[in-house]
Design an enzyme around this catalytic site. Structure first.
Site, PDB file in Angstrom:
ATOM      1  N   LYS A  79      -8.752 135.122 132.737  1.00  0.00           N
ATOM      2  CA  LYS A  79      -7.771 134.261 131.394  1.00  0.00           C
ATOM      3  C   LYS A  79      -7.048 135.452 130.193  1.00  0.00           C
ATOM      4  CE  LYS A  79      -9.134 129.949 128.970  1.00  0.00           C
ATOM      5  NZ  LYS A  79     -10.468 129.193 128.845  1.00  0.00           N
TER       6      LYS A  79
ATOM      7  N   SER B   8      -9.518 124.126 130.000  1.00  0.00           N
ATOM      8  CA  SER B   8      -8.971 125.463 129.605  1.00  0.00           C
ATOM      9  C   SER B   8      -8.078 126.184 130.282  1.00  0.00           C
ATOM     10  CB  SER B   8      -9.019 126.114 128.147  1.00  0.00           C
ATOM     11  OG  SER B   8      -9.746 126.624 127.938  1.00  0.00           O
TER      12      SER B   8
ATOM     13  N   SER C  94     -14.513 124.143 130.862  1.00  0.00           N
ATOM     14  CA  SER C  94     -13.389 124.609 130.455  1.00  0.00           C
ATOM     15  C   SER C  94     -12.665 125.379 131.581  1.00  0.00           C
ATOM     16  CB  SER C  94     -12.544 125.545 129.704  1.00  0.00           C
ATOM     17  OG  SER C  94     -12.646 124.450 128.207  1.00  0.00           O
TER      18      SER C  94
END
Lengths: 85, 467
Positions: B84, B160, B184
């Protein structure tokens, strides 16, 4: 001595309007006030177009906060700012 | 005989290690194959924001050289992975899904977990899309565009850690790193039909990651098998003084424990607040519970209030974190994130402190449950993946905003840092996840249960059509 002018009601031929109802003064929105004060105090450049979104989020946060506020805790309750599971 | 590039598309990390150990593949061939898949398919998924091709190939060549004559193959030999884009990668700005951080200087070091994974033989191939500053459950991002769900490209990945889930579920890499503050890792794992591990708060080092809400921020892996979660988790474990909340604990490897099964474990289903209201989530929880023989409910006390407190603390900490950027670059935020950050910055401290006090109370009460049970089963998301751009969904008779409510069932758990494995239940046309929740520091229990479910075929990361 000035002559006193006679006043005469104008004839309009129309029905007289009903006396206006008293509109209660608009209740101030506490979130609008808080947002405005915070903007100034914290130096936040919130543009006019963003204000409704910010207020709506602030209102939502206060709804969540009300749930916590309603929960009774002892004065001695310790917060968990640096939390270890 | 060397395996061909297409053979690696749906291989797990464990499969790659076995192929390299047996001399059926080299790290270079595995990495070239991953890079070719990313070039060919990421146009559909939009999961990567940077591909570090030269570095990955150089590492692979060096790895193959070092392996010649080596006595043992490292545990993640030649396994490609991605992170990420809130993880520091040497030479790249750590954008954290934002436009603003693109102006930040390039990172001078890799994040600690990337260092540890590469020390175990894994090879980083790139950085992944995410919701801006991790304040997101949808996977939508106004700057980079949304990541797309490989099971249906019109649908959300969840967020996310959107790119992490899309890249793993789409077969681009066997595993990826994500972060989980309120859900997330678990939300995108559920919507994309893969496995995700959110370890105990303080278990894995967050050093070299861009923060969101420091008192809830966790990092962890997403993968297509439980074994891969365990292998990668074991490679990342360990104390790191650079993260002030990273716990100094003895080594507790989980991979050797996976096959111990679930016998003797007391497993219950979360009732009350966690009772599902969509057909898919009801089916998924019932199927997992039946397979585990979990026939009792436990009530996680005050879960709804816990979610509210999580909202308050998150908003307050994130508002404080971004105050300087709100003052100077407000127009450069995603509008949906900016309005929430402004509101968080304006929230009185008295409310955030009360939420932190409640948090300690809630932790104490929930931990009492673990005197009677070893694990709790709960839904991961209220529904399968919504359409990209969808604003609301129905839960029972009521309509809820998507953005705020995909984390309905994950927030009360991360709020007190409990370890969770999100397991995918393969439903058609879209998968959905279930949380296996354990007591603090008992990742081993959650992973053993996940492994047993996977072995029995109850859970699986299904290969999407066309991927």
């Amino acid at each position: 001595m000035p002559r006193k002018l006679a006043t005469r009601k104008k004839r309009t031929g129309r029905k007289q309007a009903a006396p206006a109802r008293r509109v209660p003064p608009k209740k101030p929105d506490p979130f609008e006030a808080l947002a405005a004060a915070s903007e100034a105090a914290l130096g936040l450049p919130v543009e006019a177009a963003w204000r409704a979104g910010v207020r709506s989020n602030l209102r939502l946060l206060f709804q969540h906060a009300a749930r916590i506020d309603a929960f009774e805790l002892l004065d001695e309750a310790e917060p968990a700012p640096v939390f270890r599971a | 005989m060397l395996e061909t590039a297409s053979d690696f598309t749906w291989k797990t990390a464990a499969d790659v290690v076995a192929a390299i150990a047996a001399g059926r593949a080299s790290a270079q061939s595995v990495i070239e194959s991953a890079l070719a898949r990313i070039r060919a398919r990421d146009g559909l998924l939009n999961s990567f924001t940077a591909v570090i091709e030269q570095r990955a190939l150089a590492k692979a060549q060096a790895f193959d050289e070092a392996l010649k004559g080596a006595a043992a193959v490292p545990p993640l030999a030649g396994v490609p992975f991605a992170a990420k884009n809130l993880f520091d990668i040497t030479g790249l700005p750590t954008v954290a899904g934002s436009k603003i951080n693109r102006d930040a200087p390039p990172a001078r070091h890799d994040a600690k977990l990337i260092e540890r994974l590469e020390a175990a033989g894994a090879i980083l191939v790139g950085a992944l899309n995410m919701g801006e500053y991790a304040y997101d459950f949808t996977g939508e991002n106004v700057h980079d565009g949304p990541a797309h769900n490989p099971h249906d490209l019109k649908r959300m990945t969840g967020g996310s850690s959107s790119g992490s889930a899309a890249a793993v579920a789409g077969g681009l890499v066997p595993f990826a790193l994500g972060s989980d503050t309120n859900g997330s890792i678990r939300v995108p794992a559920s919507l994309c039909g893969i496995f995700g591990l959110k370890p105990t708060y303080g278990r894995l080092s967050r050093a070299g990651t861009f923060p969101f809400s420091a008192s809830f921020d966790h990092v962890g892996p997403l993968a297509r098998s439980t074994r891969d979660l365990a292998l990668t988790y074991d490679a990342m474990r360990g104390y790191d003084p650079a993260d002030p909340v990273c716990a100094d604990r003895a080594a507790e490897p989980v991979t050797p424990l996976l096959e111990r099964g679930t016998e003797g474990l007391r497993i219950a289903v979360a009732g009350g607040y966690f009772k599902c209201r969509t057909a898919e989530s009801v089916y998924a929880v019932d199927r997992v519970a039946a397979a585990l023989g979990a026939n009792r409910d436990v009530d996680i006390p005050e879960a709804e209030r816990a979610r509210s407190a999580a909202h308050i603390i998150t908003a307050s900490e994130a508002g404080s974190l971004h105050l300087p950027r709100l003052r100077t670059r407000a127009k450069d935020f995603d509008p949906a994130v900016r309005d929430r950050l402004f509101a968080g910055a304006m929230l009185p401290g008295s409310l955030a402190i009360k939420a932190q006090k409640f948090r300690r109370w809630y932790r104490r009460e929930v931990l009492k449950l673990f005197a009677e049970v070893d694990a709790i089963v709960a839904p991961a998301t209220p529904c399968p993946a919504p359409l990209i751009g969808q604003q609301t969904f129905m839960l029972g008779e009521a309509e809820f905003p998507v953005r705020a409510n995909l984390g309905l069932y994950t927030q009360p758990i991360s709020f007190i840092g409990l370890p969770v494995v999100a397991v995918p239940v393969p439903l058609s046309p879209l998968p959905i996840g279930v949380q296996i929740i354990a007591a603090p520091w008992r990742e081993d229990i959650a992973l053993r249960i996940a492994y047993a479910l996977e072995t029995e075929g109850v859970t699986a990361a299904m290969r999407p059509k066309d991927f």
